[in-house]
Design an enzyme around this catalytic site. Structure first.
Site, short mmCIF file in Angstrom:
data_model
loop_
_atom_site.label_atom_id
_atom_site.label_comp_id
_atom_site.label_asym_id
_atom_site.label_seq_id
_atom_site.Cartn_x
_atom_site.Cartn_y
_atom_site.Cartn_z
N LYS A 9 10.99 49.40 68.87
CA LYS A 9 11.65 50.52 68.19
C LYS A 9 11.55 50.26 66.69
O LYS A 9 11.75 49.13 66.25
CB LYS A 9 13.12 50.52 68.64
CG LYS A 9 13.98 51.60 68.06
CD LYS A 9 15.37 51.50 68.69
CE LYS A 9 16.46 52.32 68.09
NZ LYS A 9 16.28 53.07 66.91
N PRO A 190 12.71 48.91 58.49
CA PRO A 190 11.32 49.03 58.93
C PRO A 190 10.55 47.71 58.82
O PRO A 190 10.88 46.86 57.99
CB PRO A 190 10.74 50.08 57.96
CG PRO A 190 11.92 50.87 57.50
CD PRO A 190 13.06 49.89 57.45
N SER A 191 9.55 47.58 59.66
CA SER A 191 8.62 46.43 59.66
C SER A 191 9.31 45.09 59.81
O SER A 191 8.84 44.08 59.29
CB SER A 191 7.78 46.42 58.37
OG SER A 191 7.13 47.66 58.24
N ARG A 192 10.40 45.10 60.54
CA ARG A 192 11.12 43.85 60.84
C ARG A 192 11.68 43.15 59.60
O ARG A 192 12.01 41.95 59.65
CB ARG A 192 10.23 42.86 61.61
CG ARG A 192 10.04 43.08 63.12
CD ARG A 192 10.61 44.31 63.59
NE ARG A 192 10.78 44.43 65.04
CZ ARG A 192 11.06 45.58 65.64
NH1 ARG A 192 11.21 46.69 64.94
NH2 ARG A 192 11.25 45.63 66.93
N LEU A 193 11.76 43.85 58.48
CA LEU A 193 12.34 43.23 57.28
C LEU A 193 13.82 43.60 57.20
O LEU A 193 14.28 44.27 56.27
CB LEU A 193 11.55 43.68 56.03
CG LEU A 193 10.13 43.14 56.03
CD1 LEU A 193 9.32 43.70 54.88
CD2 LEU A 193 10.13 41.61 55.97
#
Ligand SMILES: Cc1cc2nc3c(=O)[nH]c(=O)nc-3n(C[C@H](O)[C@H](O)[C@H](O)COP(=O)(O)O)c2cc1C
Length: 214
Positions: A9, A190-193
């Site tokens: 997700k 977003p982008s696992r950050l």
């Protein structure tokens, strides 16, 4: 093998967190985030996963419900003979996780617990529905039971003996107060950050806050 490795997700619900914009007091931030969880009407916003360990380091987790909180601590109620209570008797340090997936947030709290006073437990017990009060008497929580029928029989017997009376507070039932020493506020990005803000309680009672790598 059931391969679910593509279940993924994107987290994009919340604006970024900047360390200088969050309160210096983590209790204030807990209040703010809890209010959001409550307003969004997520299922059981006050449910949290409580981890305990016994003296040998055997860990266990289960869900319990937060009943009230302020700067003195975060209170849940349970059976003082339960497995979690036995663990707490051996190691008073616990860890709590509020998993608010739909909000793309979680809050973790670590710290020691103490039992609340009998007066405090009685106050909350008296506010519970009668069925739950009798349920507390019936269940020797975490012990092995022979059947559901046995529990229902006990309900019948106790309902009779408490008829036309207030159900008294069982001496084996009451609250624990988690007194936080560490908070972590996690928010998906977003982008696992992701944002992770950690608060640590200092000896002088003040908190330091810092960002952790996601
Ligand atoms: C949503 C939810 C809320 C729960 N709330 C409580 C609670 O407030 N107190 C409690 O003792 N158990 C609660 N339980 C049951 C516990 O998860 C657990 O089964 C029980 O406390 C026995 O745990 P133990 O054997 O580790 O002591 C809840 C379970 C769920 C799924």
């Amino acid at each position: 093998m059931t391969d679910i490795s593509n279940m993924r997700k994107q987290f994009e619900r919340n604006p970024e967190i900047h360390l200088n914009e969050v309160p210096d007091n983590p209790h204030t931030l807990f209040d703010e985030w809890f209010a959001v969880a409550r307003n969004e009407q997520i299922v059981e916003p006050n449910g949290f996963v409580l981890a305990t360990s016994n003296g040998e380091g055997r860990l266990r987790t289960r869900t319990v419900l937060l009943k009230y909180f302020d700067e003195t601590g975060y209170v849940f109620f349970t059976n003082y003979g339960s497995q979690k209570a036995k663990d707490i008797a051996e190691n008073k340090m616990v860890s709590a996780c509020f998993p608010w997936y739909t909000l793309e947030r979680q809050i973790m709290i670590d710290g020691p617990v103490e039992r609340v006073s009998t007066k405090e437990s009685l106050k909350y017990f008296s506010s519970r529905p009668r069925g739950s009060q009798i349920g507390a008497w019936v269940s020797e929580q975490s012990s092995v039971v022979s059947s559901r029928a046995m529990l229902m029989n006990k309900v019948k017997q106790l309902s009779k003996s408490f008829m036309n009376k207030d159900v008294p507070l069982p001496e084996f039932w009451g609250g624990y107060r988690i007194m936080p020493k560490r908070f972590e506020f996690w928010q998906g990005q977003p982008s696992r950050l992701h944002d992770r803000i950690e608060y640590l309680l200092q000896e002088d009672g003040t908190w330091i806050k810092q960002r952790l790598a996601p």
